[in-house]
Design a protein around this motif. Structure first.
Motif, PDB file in Angstrom:
ATOM      1  N   THR A 169     -47.357   3.029 -25.784  1.00  0.00           N
ATOM      2  CA  THR A 169     -48.473   3.390 -24.895  1.00  0.00           C
ATOM      3  C   THR A 169     -48.808   2.224 -23.974  1.00  0.00           C
ATOM      4  O   THR A 169     -49.034   2.408 -22.770  1.00  0.00           O
ATOM      5  CB  THR A 169     -49.715   3.771 -25.726  1.00  0.00           C
ATOM      6  N   ILE A 170     -48.841   1.018 -24.519  1.00  0.00           N
ATOM      7  CA  ILE A 170     -49.114  -0.177 -23.713  1.00  0.00           C
ATOM      8  C   ILE A 170     -48.048  -0.353 -22.637  1.00  0.00           C
ATOM      9  O   ILE A 170     -48.351  -0.646 -21.474  1.00  0.00           O
ATOM     10  CB  ILE A 170     -49.211  -1.427 -24.617  1.00  0.00           C
ATOM     11  N   LYS A 171     -46.781  -0.149 -23.010  1.00  0.00           N
ATOM     12  CA  LYS A 171     -45.693  -0.301 -22.033  1.00  0.00           C
ATOM     13  C   LYS A 171     -45.817   0.739 -20.915  1.00  0.00           C
ATOM     14  O   LYS A 171     -45.580   0.429 -19.748  1.00  0.00           O
ATOM     15  CB  LYS A 171     -44.331  -0.197 -22.734  1.00  0.00           C
ATOM     16  N   ARG A 172     -46.231   1.950 -21.279  1.00  0.00           N
ATOM     17  CA  ARG A 172     -46.427   3.001 -20.261  1.00  0.00           C
ATOM     18  C   ARG A 172     -47.537   2.615 -19.291  1.00  0.00           C
ATOM     19  O   ARG A 172     -47.407   2.760 -18.074  1.00  0.00           O
ATOM     20  CB  ARG A 172     -46.766   4.343 -20.918  1.00  0.00           C
ATOM     21  N   GLU A 173     -48.668   2.130 -19.838  1.00  0.00           N
ATOM     22  CA  GLU A 173     -49.787   1.719 -18.987  1.00  0.00           C
ATOM     23  C   GLU A 173     -49.394   0.535 -18.101  1.00  0.00           C
ATOM     24  O   GLU A 173     -49.802   0.462 -16.942  1.00  0.00           O
ATOM     25  CB  GLU A 173     -50.995   1.328 -19.855  1.00  0.00           C
ATOM     26  N   ALA A 174     -48.598  -0.377 -18.663  1.00  0.00           N
ATOM     27  CA  ALA A 174     -48.149  -1.536 -17.874  1.00  0.00           C
ATOM     28  C   ALA A 174     -47.287  -1.096 -16.698  1.00  0.00           C
ATOM     29  O   ALA A 174     -47.406  -1.631 -15.592  1.00  0.00           O
ATOM     30  CB  ALA A 174     -47.370  -2.505 -18.767  1.00  0.00           C
ATOM     31  N   ARG A 175     -46.434  -0.095 -16.935  1.00  0.00           N
ATOM     32  CA  ARG A 175     -45.604   0.431 -15.835  1.00  0.00           C
ATOM     33  C   ARG A 175     -46.467   1.046 -14.747  1.00  0.00           C
ATOM     34  O   ARG A 175     -46.235   0.859 -13.558  1.00  0.00           O
ATOM     35  CB  ARG A 175     -44.595   1.460 -16.357  1.00  0.00           C
ATOM     36  N   LYS A 176     -47.502   1.797 -15.155  1.00  0.00           N
ATOM     37  CA  LYS A 176     -48.420   2.413 -14.179  1.00  0.00           C
ATOM     38  C   LYS A 176     -49.100   1.346 -13.328  1.00  0.00           C
ATOM     39  O   LYS A 176     -49.293   1.513 -12.132  1.00  0.00           O
ATOM     40  CB  LYS A 176     -49.517   3.210 -14.910  1.00  0.00           C
TER      41      LYS A 176
END
Length: 247
Positions: A40-47
């Motif tokens: 989830t953190i990696k997804r938010e970081a990509r956003k």
């Protein structure tokens, strides 16, 4: 806009910072960790287009101040970033042709802080840095800028070459610092201009150099082959200032 410079540790704290839109200079994630919260953190970081480095547990332990990083740790920026449009608006408000600094691969915070200070004193409307392979607005940068960060906006972009191409469509042109260029005194450095400076090791990257209009060389008479990046930026910036005053 001033922010608290800090290390953000732990999964919930990092995720909340990302979701709140806090400017993140760098995110460190335990290499190989694939559990739900980390994904989830990696997804938010990509956003948010936050730069992510995958590192060992030993490296995280070294960076951690609390010892409770839970496999993730982030550096929050000391100052909020501006947008490139803010800089163009500032130039318009002052009734001046835009003058921007664009920095390629400046990784030393002291160099970045010194360049921001020079940009302010030279009357530049802003400084643009890339998100990757470059230092962000850390507390060391803020201190070295000697207060200039309160007055000179800094924007962070995903692709420096694309940003230059977009600004060229708006009437700006770009001069890149490189030893292989024309002597800076022989170039017309007036008008809406972007000064592109790289680090003293690699200089300006090939792709960035290719989209610049001119390559400017600083005359050198000594025994070594390059100036410190912040000094080179200052020398070229003040040739631009000289020509702008003369014009």
């Amino acid at each position: 806009m001033r922010e608290e410079s800090q290390i953000i540790e732990g999964r919930n704290a990092v995720l909340e910072a990302l979701r709140a839109g806090k400017p993140i200079d760098k995110l460190f994630v335990l290499d190989g960790c694939q559990d739900g919260p980390i994904n989830t953190i990696k997804r938010e970081a990509r956003k948010q287009e936050a730069p992510v480095s995958f590192v060992s547990k030993e490296r995280l332990d070294q960076l951690s101040e609390t010892g409770k990083h839970q496999g993730v740790l982030a550096y929050g920026a000391a100052y909020a970033y501006a947008e490139v449009e803010d800089m163009l608006r500032l130039a318009q408000e002052r009734g001046e042709a835009p003058f921007l600094f664009l920095l390629d691969n400046i990784e030393d915070p002291h160099n970045l802080g010194a360049i921001i200070r020079t940009a302010n004193l030279a009357g530049a409307h802003g400084v643009i840095i890339p998100k990757r392979r470059a230092v962000g607005l850390t507390s060391v940068v803020a201190r070295t800028s000697a207060g200039a960060l309160n007055y000179t906006p800094v924007a962070r972009v995903t692709n420096l070459s694309a940003t230059i191409s977009d600004l060229k469509k708006q009437g700006m042109w770009f001069v890149c610092a490189d030893m292989g260029g024309e002597t800076m005194y022989d170039l017309n450095l007036t008008g809406p201009i972007g000064l592109v400076v790289g680090n003293e090791g690699e200089g300006v990257g090939r792709l960035v150099k290719e989209v610049c209009d001119y390559v400017a060389a600083i005359p050198m008479r000594g025994n070594i082959d390059s100036l410190n990046a912040s000094v080179a930026a200052g020398v070229l910036a003040y040739e631009i200032v000289r020509q702008r005053l003369k014009g």
